[in-house]
Design a protein around this motif. Structure first.
Motif, mmCIF file in Angstrom:
data_model
loop_
_atom_site.group_PDB
_atom_site.id
_atom_site.type_symbol
_atom_site.label_atom_id
_atom_site.label_comp_id
_atom_site.label_asym_id
_atom_site.label_seq_id
_atom_site.Cartn_x
_atom_site.Cartn_y
_atom_site.Cartn_z
ATOM 1 N N SER A 80 2.754 -3.631 3.855
ATOM 2 C CA SER A 80 2.863 -4.690 2.853
ATOM 3 C C SER A 80 2.276 -5.976 3.404
ATOM 4 O O SER A 80 2.283 -6.215 4.605
ATOM 5 N N PHE A 81 1.758 -6.805 2.492
ATOM 6 C CA PHE A 81 1.291 -8.131 2.887
ATOM 7 C C PHE A 81 1.551 -9.108 1.759
ATOM 8 O O PHE A 81 1.633 -8.727 0.590
ATOM 9 N N SER A 140 -5.641 1.332 4.655
ATOM 10 C CA SER A 140 -5.726 2.781 4.483
ATOM 11 C C SER A 140 -7.101 3.257 4.011
ATOM 12 O O SER A 140 -7.341 4.453 3.962
ATOM 13 N N HIS A 141 -7.992 2.344 3.673
ATOM 14 C CA HIS A 141 -9.324 2.743 3.194
ATOM 15 C C HIS A 141 -10.181 3.214 4.365
ATOM 16 O O HIS A 141 -10.229 2.571 5.409
ATOM 17 N N PRO A 142 -10.872 4.362 4.215
ATOM 18 C CA PRO A 142 -11.681 4.906 5.316
ATOM 19 C C PRO A 142 -12.748 3.951 5.841
ATOM 20 O O PRO A 142 -13.054 3.959 7.023
ATOM 21 N N ASP A 166 0.868 -1.175 0.000
ATOM 22 C CA ASP A 166 0.000 0.000 0.000
ATOM 23 C C ASP A 166 0.902 1.222 0.000
ATOM 24 O O ASP A 166 1.613 1.481 0.966
ATOM 25 N N MET A 167 0.883 1.998 -1.075
ATOM 26 C CA MET A 167 1.798 3.125 -1.218
ATOM 27 C C MET A 167 1.395 4.323 -0.360
ATOM 28 O O MET A 167 2.212 5.197 -0.101
ATOM 29 N N LYS A 226 2.196 -2.701 -6.420
ATOM 30 C CA LYS A 226 1.955 -1.493 -5.639
ATOM 31 C C LYS A 226 0.478 -1.117 -5.729
ATOM 32 O O LYS A 226 -0.095 -1.095 -6.813
ATOM 33 N N LEU A 227 -0.115 -0.835 -4.569
ATOM 34 C CA LEU A 227 -1.527 -0.476 -4.480
ATOM 35 C C LEU A 227 -1.674 0.981 -4.079
ATOM 36 O O LEU A 227 -0.910 1.491 -3.270
#
Length: 83
Positions: free
Chosen positions: A23-24, A55-57, A17-18, A48-49
């Motif tokens: 990372s996973f 991080s999504h609300p 997740d940038m 890369k995401l």
């Protein structure tokens, strides 16, 4: 279930997740040319995401408003009621 419609070339891939650097490791068939080293010392393909569940609300419970290049201001100016 239909036979022969699912890919068989699943491999381990690091998803990063940038926006927050988390990372996973998961399995995927998505193509990528980048690689990265994982915690176990092995090197895996890297995807890369822009956003993930970290991080999504919706998942974090935090409502983050990202205003890039004044999009909200442009919208408000365009659709504001003229007095």
């Amino acid at each position: 279930m239909k036979q022969g419609i699912h890919p068989e070339s699943y491999r381990f891939v690091i998803f990063k997740d940038m926006s927050n650097g988390v990372s996973f490791l998961s399995r995927s068939t998505a193509p990528t040319k980048e690689t990265a080293q994982w915690e176990d010392g092995n090197e895996y393909p890297l995807i890369k995401l822009e956003i993930s569940n970290t991080s999504h609300p919706f998942y974090t419970g935090k409502n983050v408003l990202v205003d890039t290049a004044g999009r909200i201001d442009k919208f408000n100016k365009r659709y504001a009621k003229k007095a």
